[in-house]
Scaffold this active site. Structure first.
Site, PDB file in Angstrom:
ATOM      1  N   HIS A 181       0.901  -1.441   0.046  1.00 41.98           N
ATOM      2  CA  HIS A 181       0.171  -0.304  -0.504  1.00 41.98           C
ATOM      3  C   HIS A 181       1.217   1.365  -0.203  1.00 41.98           C
ATOM      4  CE1 HIS A 181      -3.012  -2.431   0.805  1.00 41.98           C
ATOM      5  NE2 HIS A 181      -3.966  -1.786   1.725  1.00 41.98           N
ATOM      6  N   HIS A 222       0.540  -4.388   9.014  1.00 38.99           N
ATOM      7  CA  HIS A 222       1.311  -4.362   9.006  1.00 38.99           C
ATOM      8  C   HIS A 222       2.281  -3.990  10.197  1.00 38.99           C
ATOM      9  CE1 HIS A 222       2.298  -5.695   4.816  1.00 38.99           C
ATOM     10  NE2 HIS A 222       1.335  -4.190   4.545  1.00 38.99           N
ATOM     11  N   ASP A 226       7.595  -2.585   8.739  1.00 35.15           N
ATOM     12  CA  ASP A 226       7.177  -2.429   6.999  1.00 35.15           C
ATOM     13  C   ASP A 226       7.039  -0.944   6.556  1.00 35.15           C
ATOM     14  OD1 ASP A 226       7.120  -5.693   8.372  1.00 35.15           O
ATOM     15  OD2 ASP A 226       5.051  -5.511   7.616  1.00 35.15           O
TER      16      ASP A 226
END
Length: 315
Positions: A181, A222, A226
């Site tokens: 994302h 996450h 990350d």
């Protein structure tokens, strides 16, 4: 009023047709890059699906972001997805604005060539990273006790290639470091930062990127690492690739009406210029005089007459 609307609609239609013709010509020269980038998006999806087969649920790791940010809960996990979808769709709409607006700075095809190059490089690094070490997923469907935390071995190749679309794309586990994302979000924000024209939208883009980072962590999709790794990796990838890729032609002012030269046109133009230089002609059209080679020296018309006269006197 109806006459004004009709006239403006006619202008808009002509603008769309002209821009479509321009973009089709660019697509004819760059379709391989666009197709390659789109194919790699599928490969990235396959890789993320493949690592899910290796995922083993376990205790959630200690995380500074989890300690600082309260958990939103499974019923509010849609918030980050909604914000990400808004960013994704807004960027796509912006890249197609040259078809409608008079003021334009980019070519849609060329911008997407750059965007896909940034995405492919970042996703390639991401695949290497999450296959190197599989962490227990912190998301709700990846925790111990969830039926989706482990995938049974595929029964056929078709099952692998289809990736259980679309559920397999939204309920994956194991593809953690680093956040996909954030790859898309940062690439879009950095691209608009360079080619966008509205300062307020640029500032809003960075603010949304920060907010989305916090929402991803608060949603437990996450780990903090990350998101942090995505921030510096994507910025470095874009920084170095941007120096290697050819710069986009400027469409502001009178240049907006010109179509950038294709690779074949550039090669033919270079060959023509080299041919003129070999014949002793400069690139200035005003200096295109006939030149003749005498005794290994290139002479123009005036020198040629002088050389002929000298030769006759010597005889």
């Amino acid at each position: 009023m109806s006459l004004y609307i009709g006239r403006e609609a006619s202008k808009l239609w002509k603008r769309i047709c002209a821009e479509t013709t321009t973009e089709i010509n660019l697509l004819a020269d760059n379709w391989k890059y666009i197709l390659g980038g789109l194919i790699f998006q599928y490969i990235h999806g396959l890789a993320a699906r493949g690592v899910h087969y290796l995922h083993r649920p376990g205790p959630i790791l200690q995380d500074a972001g989890f300690f600082l940010l309260p958990e939103l809960g499974q019923d509010k996990s849609y918030i980050s997805e909604t914000l990400f979808t808004s960013v994704f769709l807004s960027f796509i709409v912006w890249t197609f604005h040259p078809f409608i607006l008079k003021s334009k700075k980019i070519y849609t095809v060329l911008v997407w060539c750059r965007v896909l190059a940034f995405l492919v490089a970042s996703q390639f690094l991401r695949i290497i990273t999450f296959y190197s070490t599989q962490l227990p997923g912190p998301n709700y469907h990846c925790r111990e006790g969830s039926k989706l935390a482990r995938l049974p071995h595929p029964q056929s190749l078709v099952e692998v290639l289809l990736m259980n679309f679309p559920r397999g794309m939204t309920h994956g586990c194991g593809d953690l470091i680093f956040s996909s994302h954030m790859i898309f979000t940062l690439v879009f924000v950095l691209t608009y930062q360079k080619y966008g024209t509205k300062r307020c939208i640029k500032q809003l883009g960075w603010l949304i990127a920060v907010v989305l980072s916090l929402l991803i962590i608060a949603s437990r999709k996450h780990y903090t690492v990350d998101v942090v790794v995505a921030w510096y990796t994507v910025n470095l990838v874009v920084f170095f690739l941007d120096k290697k890729l050819p710069e986009l032609p400027d469409r502001t002012g009178s240049a907006s009406l010109l179509l950038p030269l294709s690779t074949k046109d550039k090669d033919s133009k270079t060959r023509e210029e080299n041919h003129k230089l070999l014949n002793g002609n400069s690139l200035d059209p005003a200096d295109w005089r006939q030149r003749t080679q005498v005794n290994g020296k290139i002479l123009d018309d005036a020198n040629l007459v002088h050389a002929d006269a000298t030769a006759m006197n010597g005889a």
